[in-house]
Structures are given as structure tokens and as C-alpha cells.
Design a protein around this motif. Structure first.
Motif, PDB file in Angstrom:
ATOM      1  N   LYS A 273      -0.572  28.780   5.998  1.00  0.00           N
ATOM      2  CA  LYS A 273       0.542  29.136   6.907  1.00  0.00           C
ATOM      3  C   LYS A 273       1.840  28.960   6.138  1.00  0.00           C
ATOM      4  CE  LYS A 273      -0.113  29.205  11.693  1.00  0.00           C
ATOM      5  NZ  LYS A 273      -0.122  28.733  12.982  1.00  0.00           N
ATOM      6  N   GLU A 325       6.726  36.159   5.081  1.00  0.00           N
ATOM      7  CA  GLU A 325       5.556  35.384   5.501  1.00  0.00           C
ATOM      8  C   GLU A 325       4.491  35.438   4.428  1.00  0.00           C
ATOM      9  OE1 GLU A 325       3.775  36.414   9.310  1.00  0.00           O
ATOM     10  OE2 GLU A 325       5.629  35.750  10.279  1.00  0.00           O
ATOM     11  N   ARG A 355       5.202  26.712   6.270  1.00  0.00           N
ATOM     12  CA  ARG A 355       6.250  26.945   7.273  1.00  0.00           C
ATOM     13  C   ARG A 355       6.473  25.674   8.077  1.00  0.00           C
ATOM     14  NH1 ARG A 355       4.339  31.753  10.602  1.00  0.00           N
ATOM     15  NH2 ARG A 355       2.782  32.094   9.004  1.00  0.00           N
TER      16      ARG A 355
END
Ligand SMILES: O=C(O)C(=O)C[C@]1(C(=O)O)C=C[C@@H](O)C=C1
Length: 357
Positions: A273, A325, A355
Motif C-alpha cells: 500500500k 499510487e 501511504r
């Protein structure tokens, strides 16, 4: 008597605490072993991607009634204490102690760290580059006041990578020595805090002089020594300088937050992530920025932030600070970045990191 009912419950809590304590120390011994393995290969002690995975997993597995975020706070401190058995990491931050920057350090590393308060953001980078600190924490953006230009400029020049991101709510309080505004001649705070509380101050204390000082903690220190001074700062500063809060949560925006970058020499592995930050520039031609970013759309990579900053001395007009991302090593991100680099007049990968949550 309620005490009679409490006794057996407290006995149960005592027994569970003994089990938790034994388990914590079992965990700590394994962390020590990890530390020995890492020492053999000189591998980095702090592994943000692994810590992010542990924290995500505990929140997923958490059966309740404890809140997921509270369980994460507990485990962050457990890992911090285990990590300190391997090595106590030193973290430079914009001081003095008692500021939101110090709070950001604890949010990322837990409390078992060595904080190194620095007088400026430049000093945070310098101390980390020189190895005096293992990591540095620098404010990058405030939700009410915008980006911190100095940090963006330093990210452009530094040899360090971004290895983490922390976002914390910024709640300001008005505080004085006596807990009253009677006899107060000046309200002191960092210029950013004064700006973030401007409307509230205009409404409640329009005629009291405002003075910008080096930091909110410095304002709190001044208030602790001078009964005619009120400070605007976080609750941490009230505790540290023994001040009484006159009004809490006085920031104009109740959702006021500051985002911090964690910088260091570490290049993180993927956590699953992640986010990747880069700086780009293109020649100043019509459609150039659109063309520059096209590889992101082509490879299905989401852009989560785009910030432009004038290039004051360079051959190009603007630097673009872009967050996407994913991790730079992820297949589609790697392909997109490769093509993007070919289109860019200037390209710098700042880092991939978990993140913030
Ligand atoms: O897994 C590791 O590499 C460890 O060192 C253990 C541990 C932990 O306590 O879980 C501690 C420090 C690292 O930052 C990550 C995790």
C-alpha cells in the motif's frame, strides 16, 4: 459494595496482564534475534514497509471491542520498543520539543526513539545527510496554509529519499500561565499558527497585539515566563510548559492537518500500500505537461498529488511535485516512470513509501 464486584474483575485483568507481559517479552526476544541477523549484514533496523504491514494486519484481524486505530497505536509502540532493542534510531525534527513536528516523529516511530530537535528545516536535512540522525521529519504541507516551500526546495536538492509520510491533526489552543486572559498584552505563536487562527482571534481578541515567534513551543516558553503573554500551541506544549488552556480548538478549520515527510538514506521495499513521490520539469511549451503525464494514464497509475513550484534559478519554468499510487518497483509504476523520465527535462525520484493511515 462495588469494590466487592471489582475485585474478581481486577484479578482477571492482573492474570491477563501477566500473559500480555510474557508475550511482549517473547516478541522482544525475537526482535533481538532479528537485530543480530541484521547486524551481520549491516541491514537497516527501521523497516517502514514491514511496520506498515504489521499495523494493517492488526487492524484487519482486530475482533474488537478495541478500536482499530487504538490497536494500531498500541502496536506502533510495541514495535518501537522492540526496534529500540535492535537500535534506538535518532530522528531529527524541526524543534524545539513540544511542537507538532515532535508529535509527527512519535506518530511514525513510536516513543522509543531519540529525538533530535533542530533549529530549522535545513538543519533537519543537514543532520540526516551527515548521519547525525538516522532519519529526519520535515513539514511538507498544511491543509489550511498550503505547502512548506523550504521543504520542497530541500527535497529537490537532497541526496536523501522520502521513506515515509505522516499526517497529523493540528489543533491549536490558547494558553496562559494563569488560565485567564486578564492582563494579557500579547498573543504569541508561529506565523503559520497565527494565520490558521486568524478569524477566531479577530472575533474573540481583536484588540490584543499578535506577535509571530520562531515556533509555538517558543511562544509557550515565553508565556510560562511572562504573565502578560498568551501562547497559541498544541496541548503537548501546555503540558510541557505547565500552562493552562483558556480555549481549545481555536483553529479556523476544524479539519486542519499537517503532512510531514520522513527522509533518510533508506530505500524502502514495497509494503503493498505504497505511494511514490517525484519531481519533474518540462520545457515550457503548449501541452507539454499533458504529454509529460500521459504515461501515468497509459499504464493505469493514479496520480494523487500535483504541486507546481517556480524554478527560481534553473533553465526550466516550473518544478512539478507529483505523487502516484504504488511502489516504483511495481510493474506498471516502473513502466510509467520509465516513459515519464524520457519525456521530462528534469526527473528526480524522491522515494516510495507506505501511504499514511
Ligand atoms: O521485521 C523486522 O525487520 C524487525 O526488525 C522487527 C520489527 C518489529 O518489531 O516488528 C522492528 C523494527 C522494524 O522496523 C520492523 C519490524
Amino acid at each position: 459494595m462495588s469494590e466487592d464486584k471489582l475485585l474478581p474483575l481486577r484479578q482477571q485483568i492482573d492474570a491477563i496482564d501477566a500473559e500480555i507481559l510474557a508475550l511482549l517479552n517473547r516478541r522482544a526476544k525475537i526482535a533481538q534475534e532479528v537485530g543480530h541477523v541484521k547486524a551481520e549484514t549491516n541491514a537497516p533496523v527501521f523497516r517502514p514497509e514491514r511496520e506498515a504491514q504489521v499495523l494493517l494486519k492488526v487492524a484487519e484481524r482486530n475482533p474488537g471491542p478495541l478500536q482499530g486505530a487504538d490497536v494500531q497505536t498500541i502496536f506502533r509502540e510495541v514495535m518501537s520498543a522492540c526496534r529500540a532493542l535492535e537500535k534506538r534510531v535518532t530522528v531529527a525534527y524541526l524543534g524545539p520539543a513540544g511542537t507538532f513536528s515532535e508529535q509527527a516523529v512519535y506518530q511514525q516511530f513510536g516513543h522509543a526513539v531519540e529525538g533530535l530537535p533542530c533549529v530549522s528545516i535545513d538543519e533537519v536535512f543537514r543532520a540526516t545527510e551527515a548521519g547525525t540522525a538516522d532519519f529526519g521529519v520535515a513539514p511538507i504541507e498544511n491543509s489550511s496554509e498550503g505547502v512548506i516551500n523550504r521543504t520542497l526546495d530541500l527535497l529537490l536538492q537532497t541526496t536523501l529519499n522520502i521513506s515515509g509520510e505522516v499526517s497529523i491533526p493540528v489543533h491549536h489552543s490558547l494558553m496562559t500561565k494563569e488560565g485567564t486572559m486578564t492582563g494579557i498584552a500579547r498573543i504569541c505563536a508561529h506565523s503559520q499558527a497565527l494565520a490558521q487562527c486568524n478569524a477566531w482571534l479577530n472575533q474573540h481578541y481583536p484588540s490584543i497585539e499578535r506577535q509571530a515567534v520562531a515556533s509555538n513551543a517558543e511562544a509557550a516558553r515565553m508565556a510560562s515566563e511572562n504573565e502578560a503573554v498568551a501562547a497559541i500551541a498544541g496541548e503537548m506544549a501546555a503540558q510541557k510548559y505547565d500552562l493552562q488552556v483558556v480555549s481549545a480548538n481555536i483553529q479556523d478549520d476544524p479539519h486542519n492537518r499537517t503532512r510531514f515527510a520522513v527522509v533518510g538514506r533508506l530505500q524502502n521495499g514495497a509494503s503493498g500500500k505504497d505511494q511514490t513521490s517525484l519531481v519533474l520539469s518540462v520545457a515550457n511549451k503548449a501541452g507539454a505537461v499533458y504529454k509529460l503525464l500521459a504515461p501515468l494514464a497509459k499504464h493505469g497509475v493514479s496520480m494523487t498529488r500535483f504541486e507546481s513550484r517556480p524554478a527560481r534559478m534553473g533553465a526550466w519554468e516550473y518544478y512539478f511535485y507529483v505523487d502516484v499510487e504504488g511502489h516504483a518497483a511495481d510493474d506498471k509504476v516502473a513502466k510509467a516512470l520509465d516513459e515519464l523520465q524520457q519525456n521530462a527535462a528534469f526527473y528526480k525520484l524522491l522515494g516510495s513509501y507506505p501511504r499514511s493511515f
